[in-house]
Design a protein around this motif. Structure first.
Motif, short mmCIF file in Angstrom:
data_model
loop_
_atom_site.label_atom_id
_atom_site.label_comp_id
_atom_site.label_asym_id
_atom_site.label_seq_id
_atom_site.Cartn_x
_atom_site.Cartn_y
_atom_site.Cartn_z
N ALA A 270 31.72 45.30 30.35
CA ALA A 270 32.95 46.09 30.56
C ALA A 270 32.91 46.77 31.93
N ALA A 271 31.77 47.36 32.27
CA ALA A 271 31.64 48.00 33.58
C ALA A 271 31.81 46.99 34.71
N ALA A 272 31.34 45.77 34.50
CA ALA A 272 31.44 44.72 35.52
C ALA A 272 32.87 44.30 35.78
N LEU A 273 33.79 44.59 34.84
CA LEU A 273 35.20 44.26 35.07
C LEU A 273 35.71 44.89 36.36
N VAL A 274 35.20 46.07 36.68
CA VAL A 274 35.67 46.79 37.87
C VAL A 274 35.36 45.99 39.13
N ASP A 275 34.11 45.62 39.29
CA ASP A 275 33.72 44.88 40.49
C ASP A 275 34.36 43.51 40.54
N LEU A 276 34.43 42.82 39.40
CA LEU A 276 35.04 41.49 39.37
C LEU A 276 36.51 41.55 39.74
N SER A 277 37.20 42.56 39.24
CA SER A 277 38.63 42.69 39.52
C SER A 277 38.89 43.10 40.96
N LEU A 278 38.08 44.01 41.49
CA LEU A 278 38.25 44.43 42.88
C LEU A 278 37.91 43.30 43.85
N GLU A 279 36.91 42.47 43.49
CA GLU A 279 36.58 41.31 44.32
C GLU A 279 37.75 40.33 44.34
N HIS A 280 38.41 40.16 43.19
CA HIS A 280 39.55 39.25 43.12
C HIS A 280 40.69 39.74 44.00
N VAL A 281 40.93 41.05 43.96
CA VAL A 281 42.00 41.63 44.78
C VAL A 281 41.72 41.41 46.26
N LYS A 282 40.46 41.65 46.66
CA LYS A 282 40.08 41.43 48.06
C LYS A 282 40.27 39.97 48.47
N GLY A 283 39.97 39.07 47.51
CA GLY A 283 40.04 37.66 47.81
C GLY A 283 41.44 37.14 48.07
N ILE A 284 42.46 37.83 47.52
CA ILE A 284 43.84 37.35 47.69
C ILE A 284 44.58 38.16 48.75
N MET A 285 43.93 39.13 49.36
CA MET A 285 44.62 39.94 50.39
C MET A 285 44.52 39.25 51.74
#
Length: 285
Positions: A270-285
């Motif tokens: 659950a805690a890893a959701l934060v990093d995985l989601s933020l990495e995804h956001v960075k990847g599409i910016m």
């Protein structure tokens, strides 16, 4: 560091992930589950002390279908008041931190892939056996949740006169032996022959669930978790015996099956959701 929350149908666990371990962990039974306001307040009260630490965000696993983008949970298992809850928006407004929500078994599987028994595999299935049976899917090192966060519901596939979950979860023991999986496990630990026989029967049915996973996803490995996983040594042999009918014997020989070793793995996921989601956001910016 991120806050991880594992919200079950009966309990809540929270903690902070730091360097692959959970610190400041607390847990309790959920109260007044028929009252949405009360249960949300209980969740907030558990989170609030952790926000005094330097954390980047909050990840939460919930036993339900989830609109991952909007963070809305629907018809949460065993929490009657949670029919449609905008959990992400509620918690972000309360704590002014980014919040990411996903299915609880997906979090368990992410945890195993990132921190646990599944680290070395790029294609992995996590199977959580409790009152029901849920699965999380990792393909190409990424979570596959489907369009509605409903992928992996192997337990709901038709099987015999019911579905797989009816036979391959804790429900099996109440349905066929008028006992519980916990009592069957405790009796098996004492060497009770009747209980050992029950677990052997269970193994054949759980083997059918594993075969369904193999036909559907053909993973490198499966990690088994949930409360019933503690009894794995008692049903492992008959589970594997059931594989004799699998149509692709070479594939089943290559499959690795592990029992989870970390009681905090769902919190870590659950805690890893934060990093995985933020990495995804960075990847599409």
């Amino acid at each position: 560091m991120n806050i991880g929350i594992d919200l079950g149908g009966t309990k809540i666990q929270v903690g902070i992930e730091k360097e692959g371990k959970i610190i400041h962990k607390t847990k309790a039974l959920l109260k007044e589950k028929d009252d949405l306001h009360s249960t949300l307040n209980q969740v907030k009260q558990f989170i609030e002390p952790l926000t005094h630490h330097k954390v980047d965000g909050i990840g939460i696993g919930v036993p339900s279908v989830v609109d991952v983008e909007k963070g809305i949970v629907y018809n949460v298992t065993n929490i009657p008041s949670w029919k449609k809850v905008g959990l992400k928006a509620i918690l972000e407004e309360e704590f002014n931190l980014p919040v990411f929500v996903n299915n609880d078994v997906n979090c368990f599987t992410i945890g195993e892939h990132k921190f646990g028994m599944g680290k070395e595999y790029s294609c992995l299935v996590g199977m959580s056996i409790g009152t029901g049976l849920g699965s999380g899917i990792i393909i190409g090192n990424k979570l596959y949740a489907g369009t509605n966060c409903g992928a992996g519901e192997i337990g709901l596939l038709p099987y015999k006169d019911q579905n797989i979950e009816y036979y391959a979860s804790g429900n099996f023991f109440s349905a066929f032996y008028q006992t519980t999986a916990l009592d069957a496990y405790n009796q098996a630990e004492k060497g009770n022959q009747e209980a050992l026989s029950q677990w052997k029967d269970f193994g054949y049915h759980f083997g059918a669930a594993v075969q369904a996973v193999m036909y559907t996803y053909d993973p490198q490995a499966i990690v088994i978790g949930g409360s019933v996983a503690n009894a794995y040594p008692y049903f492992e042999a008959t589970m594997k015996e059931s594989f004799k009918d699998f149509i692709y014997p070479e594939s089943i020989k290559k499959l690795k099956i592990h029992q989870t070793k970390n009681e905090d793995i769902a919190l870590l996921g659950a805690a890893a959701l934060v990093d995985l989601s933020l990495e995804h956001v960075k990847g599409i910016m």
